[in-house]
Design a protein around this motif. Structure first.
Motif, mmCIF file in Angstrom:
data_model
loop_
_atom_site.group_PDB
_atom_site.id
_atom_site.type_symbol
_atom_site.label_atom_id
_atom_site.label_comp_id
_atom_site.label_asym_id
_atom_site.label_seq_id
_atom_site.Cartn_x
_atom_site.Cartn_y
_atom_site.Cartn_z
ATOM 1 N N ARG A 24 -9.557 8.688 2.482
ATOM 2 C CA ARG A 24 -8.680 8.205 2.188
ATOM 3 C C ARG A 24 -8.088 7.553 0.768
ATOM 4 O O ARG A 24 -8.731 6.890 -0.267
ATOM 5 C CB ARG A 24 -8.183 6.516 3.011
ATOM 6 C CG ARG A 24 -7.100 6.114 2.901
ATOM 7 C CD ARG A 24 -6.963 4.962 3.975
ATOM 8 N NE ARG A 24 -7.335 3.658 3.969
ATOM 9 C CZ ARG A 24 -7.668 2.566 4.223
ATOM 10 N NH1 ARG A 24 -7.010 2.354 5.461
ATOM 11 N NH2 ARG A 24 -8.870 1.986 3.378
ATOM 12 N N THR B 118 -0.172 4.915 0.598
ATOM 13 C CA THR B 118 -1.606 5.494 1.199
ATOM 14 C C THR B 118 -1.378 6.733 1.625
ATOM 15 O O THR B 118 -0.416 7.376 2.232
ATOM 16 C CB THR B 118 -1.711 5.226 2.669
ATOM 17 O OG1 THR B 118 -1.518 4.097 2.660
ATOM 18 C CG2 THR B 118 -3.308 5.898 3.601
ATOM 19 N N ARG C 157 -5.358 5.364 -1.706
ATOM 20 C CA ARG C 157 -4.503 4.265 -1.721
ATOM 21 C C ARG C 157 -3.775 3.516 -3.032
ATOM 22 O O ARG C 157 -4.643 3.125 -3.859
ATOM 23 C CB ARG C 157 -4.771 3.165 -0.686
ATOM 24 C CG ARG C 157 -4.580 3.475 0.245
ATOM 25 C CD ARG C 157 -5.219 1.917 0.835
ATOM 26 N NE ARG C 157 -6.860 1.864 1.194
ATOM 27 C CZ ARG C 157 -6.847 0.325 0.845
ATOM 28 N NH1 ARG C 157 -6.263 -0.387 1.217
ATOM 29 N NH2 ARG C 157 -8.268 0.834 1.003
ATOM 30 N N TRP D 54 0.653 -1.315 0.158
ATOM 31 C CA TRP D 54 0.085 -0.607 0.020
ATOM 32 C C TRP D 54 0.671 1.413 0.394
ATOM 33 O O TRP D 54 1.678 1.450 1.049
ATOM 34 C CB TRP D 54 -0.876 0.312 1.458
ATOM 35 C CG TRP D 54 -1.807 -0.773 1.018
ATOM 36 C CD1 TRP D 54 -2.088 -1.895 0.539
ATOM 37 C CD2 TRP D 54 -2.496 -0.758 2.860
ATOM 38 N NE1 TRP D 54 -3.483 -2.919 1.633
ATOM 39 C CE2 TRP D 54 -3.739 -1.807 2.319
ATOM 40 C CE3 TRP D 54 -3.002 -0.325 3.394
ATOM 41 C CZ2 TRP D 54 -4.784 -2.053 2.817
ATOM 42 C CZ3 TRP D 54 -4.130 -0.420 4.515
ATOM 43 C CH2 TRP D 54 -4.888 -1.379 4.668
#
Length: 116
Positions: free
Chosen positions: A39, A32, A41, A30
């Motif tokens: 969020r 991020t 990602r 990930w």
């Protein structure tokens, strides 16, 4: 719902470090970026990735490269290939990801996907 005004900006994914997340088999990587209530990602699943949990979180998932399957707890399997997207709200369809050959995804989630 928490909201935040986000001024215009770009995301240089080459400058965001990767975190490793072990699956039942394989790995997820990930990158991020987090805002209040949002969020974003960039996620890569390795070859032979099989998620180690059922996810209840809502997402918008865009398949950028490769192919993967989202197995729903109901038993249905959805296959996404490059250029395809799925959308689900929090708590509506428990799902887990499976990638036989590896895949690259853009995943967006946040407060806007909560059920009313």
């Amino acid at each position: 719902m928490a909201t935040e005004n986000i001024p215009f900006q770009s995301i240089d994914w080459t400058k965001i470090s990767k975190t490793e997340h072990v699956g039942e088999t394989g790995m997820a990587y990930w990158q991020t970026t987090q805002y209040n209530g949002l969020r974003i990602r960039m996620v890569e699943y390795s070859k032979d990735y099989f998620a180690d949990h059922w996810c209840e979180k809502g997402h918008i998932v865009q398949c950028l490269e490769g192919t993967f399957e989202s197995e729903l707890k109901s038993g249905e399997t959805i296959t996404l290939t490059k250029g395809m997207t799925y959308v689900v709200s929090d708590g509506l369809s428990a799902h887990r990801s499976i990638s036989k050959e590896g895949v690259k995804l853009l995943i967006i989630d946040g407060d806007f996907l909560r059920q009313n």
